[in-house]
Design an enzyme around this catalytic site. Structure first.
Site, short mmCIF file in Angstrom:
data_model
loop_
_atom_site.label_atom_id
_atom_site.label_comp_id
_atom_site.label_asym_id
_atom_site.label_seq_id
_atom_site.Cartn_x
_atom_site.Cartn_y
_atom_site.Cartn_z
N ASP A 89 -4.95 -3.68 -1.98
CA ASP A 89 -6.80 -4.10 -2.06
C ASP A 89 -7.24 -3.92 -3.64
O ASP A 89 -7.89 -4.88 -3.37
CB ASP A 89 -7.50 -2.74 -0.81
CG ASP A 89 -7.02 -1.42 -2.34
OD1 ASP A 89 -5.68 -2.12 -3.04
OD2 ASP A 89 -6.90 -0.47 -1.78
N LYS A 132 1.11 -1.05 -0.07
CA LYS A 132 0.05 0.03 0.31
C LYS A 132 0.94 1.11 0.16
O LYS A 132 0.83 1.99 0.99
CB LYS A 132 -1.15 -0.11 1.48
CG LYS A 132 -2.49 -0.88 1.26
CD LYS A 132 -3.04 -0.48 0.47
CE LYS A 132 -4.06 0.32 0.67
NZ LYS A 132 -4.68 0.79 -0.48
#
Length: 368
Positions: free
Chosen positions: A225, A192
């Site tokens: 994600d 991320k």
């Protein structure tokens, strides 16, 4: 005759039942293939706590450090829910991972054609799926300091720290690049970097290692994600995925369910090379201890048997013999045999744990 040493830790719940079938496979290799294994056995998890008051004794830990590979069944169960955190069964497994410095967790997600309809996704999305997720296992948010629950003002605050050094990222990246080089030559790194500084460093280090030493491997980057979304949209776009401890925990379980059953999936946790060149290694099925069916002969031994196949490949450089085990499993499934966890089809009578072991041994015999 070369002797290869194994420490077996059956553990709790269905662990002893599935490990008993692995022992039969090991014995078969000794007699039918002249591959000798020096096998020792010890306790871990709740079984170790019941016997010694600790989820892993110092003696068992020392034995694990000395052998070529460790095979573990499963740990835990509701019987131990009220124990102090420091002596819960899972702490035995975490100690093995930490003290053996098993930094690279290999989680294959392979969909056998005979089980493609068990996935919650459409057959054409998962049939032929063969992904390897490499999860960093000994650092990150599960081990970072400071951690704990503290009081600030009039309320409590839970604290966990995401922390990675360049060297920790580099060594797991190299493990993933090496695997990708032996497979389809594609590696996707997931983090991320858009919101986490540790993700920025992760991307920088993986990119540097790839450019310097693995130009033949196609490297891509993806936010974790988005990676989860893509795994459920079109998982066959991936070959090898490398990611950190937290995201690897989540993504590998997601990938596991694409195949239809956690009871089918093995794993390997690898560390630095020992004196003989073999990596320190722990192999275990992905499934838990399933205490609700323990002792009933319903457990699926395939994940544990395939974990031994991974040991043949990664600890003993016996890739052909590992493939022999995998083909035997594939044949048995293609013939329609199912343990209770897979017997969802109408008219399918589930076989017992031992009967599944019998069938896999028979398939191995046919392969000689």
């Amino acid at each position: 005759m070369t002797t290869r040493s194994l420490l077996i830790l059956p553990g709790d719940g269905i662990g002893p039942e599935v490990m008993a079938e692995v022992r039969r496979i090991i014995d078969w290799f000794g007699t039918a293939r002249s591959l000798a294994f020096e096998v020792a056995e010890d306790l871990v998890g709740g079984a170790a706590y019941d016997a010694h008051g600790t989820p892993l004794t110092d003696a068992a830990m020392a034995r694990a450090q000395d052998v070529d590979a460790v095979l573990l069944g499963a740990v835990g169960g509701p019987k131990y829910d009220d124990l102090d955190f420091a002596v819960k069964p899972e702490r035995g497994l975490l100690r093995l991972r930490k003290e053996m410095d098993l930094f690279a967790n290999l989680r294959p997600a392979q969909c056998f054609d005979a089980l493609a309809d068990f996935s919650s996704l459409k057959r054409d999305v998962v049939a032929g799926l063969d992904i390897m997720i490499v999860r960093e296992l000994t650092s990150g948010v599960y081990f970072g300091e400071p951690r704990g629950i503290v009081t600030e003002g009039n309320e409590r605050v839970g604290i966990n720290t995401q922390r990675y050094t360049e060297s920790e990222i580099e060594r797991v990246a190299r493990a993933a690049f090496e695997l990708a080089r032996k497979r389809a030559g594609k590696l996707c790194s997931m983090e991320k970097a858009n919101v986490m500084e540790s993700g920025v460093l992760w991307r920088e280090v993986v990119s540097r290692v790839g450019a310097a030493d693995y130009p033949d491997v196609e490297l891509s980057h993806m936010y974790a994600d988005a990676g989860a979304m893509q795994l459920t949209r079109w998982p066959k776009q991936f070959d090898v995925i490398v990611t950190d401890n937290l995201f690897g925990d989540l993504l590998s379980d997601l990938a596991a369910m694409l195949t239809g059953s956690l009871g089918m999936l093995p794993s390997a946790s690898l560390g630095a090379p020992m004196a003989g060149g073999r990596p320190k290694a722990l192999y275990e099925p992905v499934h838990g201890s399933a205490p609700d069916i323990a002792g009933q002969g319903k457990a699926n031994p395939i994940a544990c048997i395939l974990s031994f196949a991974m040991a043949l490949r990664y600890s003993f450089d016996l890739g052909d013999e590992a493939a022999r085990v995998e083909r035997a499993v594939e044949k048995v499934l293609a013939d329609g045999l199912r343990t209770a966890d897979l017997a969802g089809e109408e008219g399918v009578v589930p076989v017992s744990t031992t009967q599944m072991g019998d069938a896999i041994l028979a398939a191995l015999e046919e392969s000689v």
